[in-house]
Design a protein around this motif. Sequence first.
Motif, PDB file in Angstrom:
ATOM      1  N   ALA A   1       0.822  -1.217   0.000  1.00  0.00           N
ATOM      2  CA  ALA A   1       0.000   0.000   0.000  1.00  0.00           C
ATOM      3  C   ALA A   1       0.854   1.264   0.000  1.00  0.00           C
ATOM      4  N   LEU A   2       2.101   1.169   0.443  1.00  0.00           N
ATOM      5  CA  LEU A   2       2.990   2.333   0.429  1.00  0.00           C
ATOM      6  C   LEU A   2       3.234   2.849  -0.986  1.00  0.00           C
ATOM      7  N   GLN A   3       3.010   2.013  -1.971  1.00  0.00           N
ATOM      8  CA  GLN A   3       3.196   2.401  -3.375  1.00  0.00           C
ATOM      9  C   GLN A   3       1.986   3.137  -3.945  1.00  0.00           C
ATOM     10  N   THR A   4       0.887   3.186  -3.193  1.00  0.00           N
ATOM     11  CA  THR A   4      -0.334   3.849  -3.636  1.00  0.00           C
ATOM     12  C   THR A   4      -0.446   5.197  -2.927  1.00  0.00           C
ATOM     13  N   VAL A   5      -0.689   6.238  -3.692  1.00  0.00           N
ATOM     14  CA  VAL A   5      -0.795   7.574  -3.122  1.00  0.00           C
ATOM     15  C   VAL A   5      -1.879   7.596  -2.046  1.00  0.00           C
ATOM     16  N   ALA A   6      -1.550   8.175  -0.895  1.00  0.00           N
ATOM     17  CA  ALA A   6      -2.465   8.387   0.227  1.00  0.00           C
ATOM     18  C   ALA A   6      -2.953   7.100   0.875  1.00  0.00           C
ATOM     19  N   GLU A   7      -2.184   6.025   0.781  1.00  0.00           N
ATOM     20  CA  GLU A   7      -2.558   4.770   1.432  1.00  0.00           C
ATOM     21  C   GLU A   7      -1.490   4.272   2.410  1.00  0.00           C
ATOM     22  N   ASN A   8      -0.715   5.170   2.968  1.00  0.00           N
ATOM     23  CA  ASN A   8       0.271   4.789   3.972  1.00  0.00           C
ATOM     24  C   ASN A   8      -0.466   4.258   5.201  1.00  0.00           C
ATOM     25  N   GLN A   9      -0.218   3.009   5.552  1.00  0.00           N
ATOM     26  CA  GLN A   9      -0.878   2.381   6.687  1.00  0.00           C
ATOM     27  C   GLN A   9      -0.124   2.616   8.001  1.00  0.00           C
ATOM     28  N   PHE A  10       1.016   3.264   7.909  1.00  0.00           N
ATOM     29  CA  PHE A  10       1.865   3.477   9.074  1.00  0.00           C
ATOM     30  C   PHE A  10       1.855   4.944   9.473  1.00  0.00           C
ATOM     31  N   HIS A  11       2.239   5.218  10.694  1.00  0.00           N
ATOM     32  CA  HIS A  11       2.316   6.583  11.190  1.00  0.00           C
ATOM     33  C   HIS A  11       3.727   7.105  10.999  1.00  0.00           C
ATOM     34  N   TYR A  12       3.868   8.382  10.722  1.00  0.00           N
ATOM     35  CA  TYR A  12       5.184   8.985  10.528  1.00  0.00           C
ATOM     36  C   TYR A  12       5.540   9.830  11.740  1.00  0.00           C
ATOM     37  N   LEU A  13       6.785   9.711  12.190  1.00  0.00           N
ATOM     38  CA  LEU A  13       7.336  10.593  13.215  1.00  0.00           C
ATOM     39  C   LEU A  13       8.481  11.374  12.599  1.00  0.00           C
ATOM     40  N   ASN A  14       8.675  12.582  13.043  1.00  0.00           N
ATOM     41  CA  ASN A  14       9.788  13.381  12.548  1.00  0.00           C
ATOM     42  C   ASN A  14      11.099  12.675  12.863  1.00  0.00           C
ATOM     43  N   LEU A  15      11.848  12.322  11.827  1.00  0.00           N
ATOM     44  CA  LEU A  15      13.053  11.521  12.005  1.00  0.00           C
ATOM     45  C   LEU A  15      14.191  12.295  12.667  1.00  0.00           C
ATOM     46  N   TYR A  16      14.222  13.598  12.499  1.00  0.00           N
ATOM     47  CA  TYR A  16      15.253  14.389  13.181  1.00  0.00           C
ATOM     48  C   TYR A  16      15.065  14.289  14.692  1.00  0.00           C
ATOM     49  N   THR A  17      13.838  14.507  15.147  1.00  0.00           N
ATOM     50  CA  THR A  17      13.551  14.469  16.576  1.00  0.00           C
ATOM     51  C   THR A  17      13.768  13.067  17.137  1.00  0.00           C
ATOM     52  N   VAL A  18      13.312  12.047  16.413  1.00  0.00           N
ATOM     53  CA  VAL A  18      13.530  10.670  16.847  1.00  0.00           C
ATOM     54  C   VAL A  18      15.027  10.359  16.861  1.00  0.00           C
ATOM     55  N   GLY A  19      15.755  10.864  15.879  1.00  0.00           N
ATOM     56  CA  GLY A  19      17.199  10.652  15.829  1.00  0.00           C
ATOM     57  C   GLY A  19      17.910  11.222  17.038  1.00  0.00           C
ATOM     58  N   LEU A  20      17.474  12.381  17.522  1.00  0.00           N
ATOM     59  CA  LEU A  20      18.079  12.951  18.734  1.00  0.00           C
ATOM     60  C   LEU A  20      17.910  12.003  19.922  1.00  0.00           C
ATOM     61  N   ILE A  21      16.733  11.405  20.023  1.00  0.00           N
ATOM     62  CA  ILE A  21      16.496  10.450  21.113  1.00  0.00           C
ATOM     63  C   ILE A  21      17.406   9.241  20.945  1.00  0.00           C
ATOM     64  N   LYS A  22      17.448   8.680  19.744  1.00  0.00           N
ATOM     65  CA  LYS A  22      18.219   7.459  19.520  1.00  0.00           C
ATOM     66  C   LYS A  22      19.728   7.681  19.646  1.00  0.00           C
ATOM     67  N   LEU A  23      20.190   8.892  19.407  1.00  0.00           N
ATOM     68  CA  LEU A  23      21.614   9.177  19.591  1.00  0.00           C
ATOM     69  C   LEU A  23      22.009   9.137  21.062  1.00  0.00           C
TER      70      LEU A  23
END
Length: 159
Positions: free
Chosen positions: A116-138
């Motif tokens: 479904a990720l290949q179909t426009v507007a059918e993302n079944q997953f939630h997105y988090l800002n990767l910069y902010t998540v990266g700060l946590i994971k660092l």
Amino acid sequence: MKLYFANGLFSQADFDFNAKLVAQLRAANPGLTIYLPQENTAINDKQAYADSKMIAEADTKEVLSADAMIAVLDGPVIDAGVASEIGIAYAKGMHLFGLYTDSRQQGATNAKKIAALQTVAENQFHYLNLYTVGLIKLNGEVYSTPEALVAAVHDFVQN
């Protein structure tokens, strides 16, 4: 040891979740001091008045005096105040514990969800800002359940 608990606090659901999780953390770690912003009525009693500078100064002081931070990442987007607090904690070099319980992270191996990720507007997953998540994971890790978070904080406090 002192921990700063960062999450939104404006809905009753968030307020209750924060109080419940902090109670679990306090019970598991009796010697741990936890700053929960909603308990600071000097700036967070919404019937009273606190301007932006009062809030920024009070919470920044508490972030900078902490040894570690829990940041709840749930919601349509990461709460803007939480993201700011994460940045301050990261810049200080503080250990960070993220909590991300969003159910849309489940099913990562489901072929239909992946396709479904290949179909426009059918993302079944939630997105988090990767910069902010990266700060946590660092400087720490992100956990998907309160139980895993409580156990990780307990291990951190014991070591």
